[in-house]
Design a protein around this motif. Sequence first.
Motif, PDB file in Angstrom:
ATOM      1  N   VAL A 166       4.788  10.949  19.696  1.00  0.00           N
ATOM      2  CA  VAL A 166       4.059   9.704  19.411  1.00  0.00           C
ATOM      3  C   VAL A 166       4.216   9.326  17.939  1.00  0.00           C
ATOM      4  N   VAL A 167       3.951  10.275  17.043  1.00  0.00           N
ATOM      5  CA  VAL A 167       4.034   9.939  15.619  1.00  0.00           C
ATOM      6  C   VAL A 167       5.490   9.738  15.191  1.00  0.00           C
TER       7      VAL A 167
ATOM      8  N   LEU B 185      -4.330   5.516   1.290  1.00  0.00           N
ATOM      9  CA  LEU B 185      -4.849   5.699   2.642  1.00  0.00           C
ATOM     10  C   LEU B 185      -4.179   6.912   3.272  1.00  0.00           C
ATOM     11  N   LEU B 186      -4.931   7.631   4.095  1.00  0.00           N
ATOM     12  CA  LEU B 186      -4.349   8.717   4.899  1.00  0.00           C
ATOM     13  C   LEU B 186      -4.554   8.391   6.373  1.00  0.00           C
ATOM     14  N   HIS B 187      -3.474   8.529   7.161  1.00  0.00           N
ATOM     15  CA  HIS B 187      -3.561   8.407   8.610  1.00  0.00           C
ATOM     16  C   HIS B 187      -3.223   9.772   9.211  1.00  0.00           C
ATOM     17  N   CYS B 188      -4.222  10.434   9.793  1.00  0.00           N
ATOM     18  CA  CYS B 188      -4.003  11.702  10.505  1.00  0.00           C
ATOM     19  C   CYS B 188      -3.761  11.377  11.975  1.00  0.00           C
ATOM     20  N   THR B 189      -2.708  11.943  12.541  1.00  0.00           N
ATOM     21  CA  THR B 189      -2.196  11.437  13.816  1.00  0.00           C
ATOM     22  C   THR B 189      -2.433  12.347  15.019  1.00  0.00           C
TER      23      THR B 189
ATOM     24  N   MET C  57       0.837  -1.201   0.000  1.00  0.00           N
ATOM     25  CA  MET C  57       0.000   0.000   0.000  1.00  0.00           C
ATOM     26  C   MET C  57       0.872   1.252   0.000  1.00  0.00           C
ATOM     27  N   ARG C  58       0.322   2.304  -0.558  1.00  0.00           N
ATOM     28  CA  ARG C  58       0.943   3.628  -0.479  1.00  0.00           C
ATOM     29  C   ARG C  58       0.178   4.402   0.601  1.00  0.00           C
ATOM     30  N   ILE C  59       0.842   4.628   1.723  1.00  0.00           N
ATOM     31  CA  ILE C  59       0.160   5.187   2.895  1.00  0.00           C
ATOM     32  C   ILE C  59       0.728   6.563   3.224  1.00  0.00           C
ATOM     33  N   ALA C  60      -0.168   7.559   3.293  1.00  0.00           N
ATOM     34  CA  ALA C  60       0.236   8.900   3.713  1.00  0.00           C
ATOM     35  C   ALA C  60       0.001   9.022   5.219  1.00  0.00           C
ATOM     36  N   ILE C  61       0.999   9.542   5.922  1.00  0.00           N
ATOM     37  CA  ILE C  61       0.864   9.769   7.370  1.00  0.00           C
ATOM     38  C   ILE C  61       1.102  11.251   7.646  1.00  0.00           C
ATOM     39  N   GLU C  62       0.079  11.890   8.195  1.00  0.00           N
ATOM     40  CA  GLU C  62       0.193  13.311   8.556  1.00  0.00           C
ATOM     41  C   GLU C  62       1.029  13.420   9.829  1.00  0.00           C
ATOM     42  N   ALA C  63       2.122  14.181   9.723  1.00  0.00           N
ATOM     43  CA  ALA C  63       2.997  14.411  10.882  1.00  0.00           C
ATOM     44  C   ALA C  63       3.439  15.871  10.841  1.00  0.00           C
ATOM     45  N   GLN C  64       2.451  16.741  10.753  1.00  0.00           N
ATOM     46  CA  GLN C  64       2.716  18.141  10.395  1.00  0.00           C
ATOM     47  C   GLN C  64       3.816  18.783  11.220  1.00  0.00           C
ATOM     48  N   ARG C  65       3.844  18.551  12.540  1.00  0.00           N
ATOM     49  CA  ARG C  65       4.694  19.377  13.404  1.00  0.00           C
ATOM     50  C   ARG C  65       5.956  18.684  13.900  1.00  0.00           C
ATOM     51  N   ILE C  66       6.315  17.528  13.321  1.00  0.00           N
ATOM     52  CA  ILE C  66       7.463  16.810  13.908  1.00  0.00           C
ATOM     53  C   ILE C  66       8.801  17.500  13.666  1.00  0.00           C
ATOM     54  N   PHE C  67       8.876  18.412  12.707  1.00  0.00           N
ATOM     55  CA  PHE C  67      10.152  19.105  12.468  1.00  0.00           C
ATOM     56  C   PHE C  67      10.293  20.385  13.284  1.00  0.00           C
ATOM     57  N   ARG C  68       9.273  20.728  14.107  1.00  0.00           N
ATOM     58  CA  ARG C  68       9.439  21.934  14.929  1.00  0.00           C
ATOM     59  C   ARG C  68      10.433  21.625  16.056  1.00  0.00           C
ATOM     60  N   ARG C  69      11.092  22.662  16.525  1.00  0.00           N
ATOM     61  CA  ARG C  69      12.158  22.465  17.525  1.00  0.00           C
ATOM     62  C   ARG C  69      11.584  22.044  18.879  1.00  0.00           C
TER      63      ARG C  69
END
Length: 376
Positions: free
Chosen positions: A21-22, A85-89, A1-13
């Motif tokens: 968690v994500v 598929l999209l997984h919003c975390t 599967m090609r799975i998109a995982i939303e991890a919008q803020r993991i690169f913030r300091r």
Amino acid sequence: MRIAIEAQRIFRRDKHGMDFVVLETLRELQKRKDGNKYYVLVSPGEDRCLEESENLSIVEVHCPTYPLWEQVALPRALQRLKVDLLHCTSNTAPLWCPVPLVLTLHDIIYLEPRQHRSPSLYQEMGWHYRRLVVPKILKKCKKIITVSHFECNRIREALNLPEEQITAIYNGYNKHFAPIETLDQSIIKKYIPQEGFLFFLGNTDPKKNAARILKAYARYLEQSAVKRPLLIADLKEEYIDALLQQEGITEIKKYLYYPGYIANQDLATLYNAAFTFLYPSLRESFGIPMLEAMACGTPVITSATSAMPEVAGKDAILVNPQEPQEIADALIKLESDTDFYQKQAAYGLERVKLFSWENTAKEYSEIYCEIQKEKH
């Protein structure tokens, strides 16, 4: 599967609970080699804490605000990537999603009555955004994941969801949280002059119970011959001053240390250096900091409410978070009873063996596989 995982803020300091968690789960999914290709959708940031691999690509999505990023830029990116598929975390998701949706709903605290507004404008805006979006997206979710059985039951009952739509998957903790034989004194001295302090990881969210913890600490100081200082993370001096004034305990300020945000890489040293860790929140859906402190061999005082007994276990120190005297009494017992202290330290080290990010990633992967089977 090609799975998109939303991890919008993991690169913030300055990362917080949901970011870790994500991030930790993604690192474990990378190792699994389960045949899936993962596309991690992030906002640009200065802390590039995740590397690409053969089965994981990082897709930077640019947008000036969180709501626009999630509601406009994210669905466009999904169409471009042609994912399955999209997984919003992080509790929310696009109102329109071109592919099946999995949502991690950490809690529904923002749908419950509250006593007062958050003093943080950012948290207040987030509260309103979640109240607006979450009820609208739940029916569109193929699967909803939450982080404890307490929260699973709470969400199912409050939102009238079918039993099969929602499941509980426990969080883990990073294995760098472990007992340290020789502590780096320079890390400790960045935050507080000595070892053997009391440690409270709070923020301005009312559920963190900061006012009662300060009140409990004042009572502890009245009873204790040792009078250990209290290290408070994530609270600014003006907020602490307002609480001390409100509770009429301004005289305890000389015992408090409040460095603001504590870098995650320093936390293991601080848990190890602490005498005990205070986590008597009013409401938690899980409570990763409890596991981190336990994994370092530090006794934890937590609440006999919401998900905390489920995570900490029945032999943990569980108090009524509404009663400052109970918190103070637990501190005095740990300080005056060496045998009790050692048993709590040993109990925590054993308890954390039940939790790991490897298990979390395995259960995520199984859910993705189930949804793929349903499609065919």
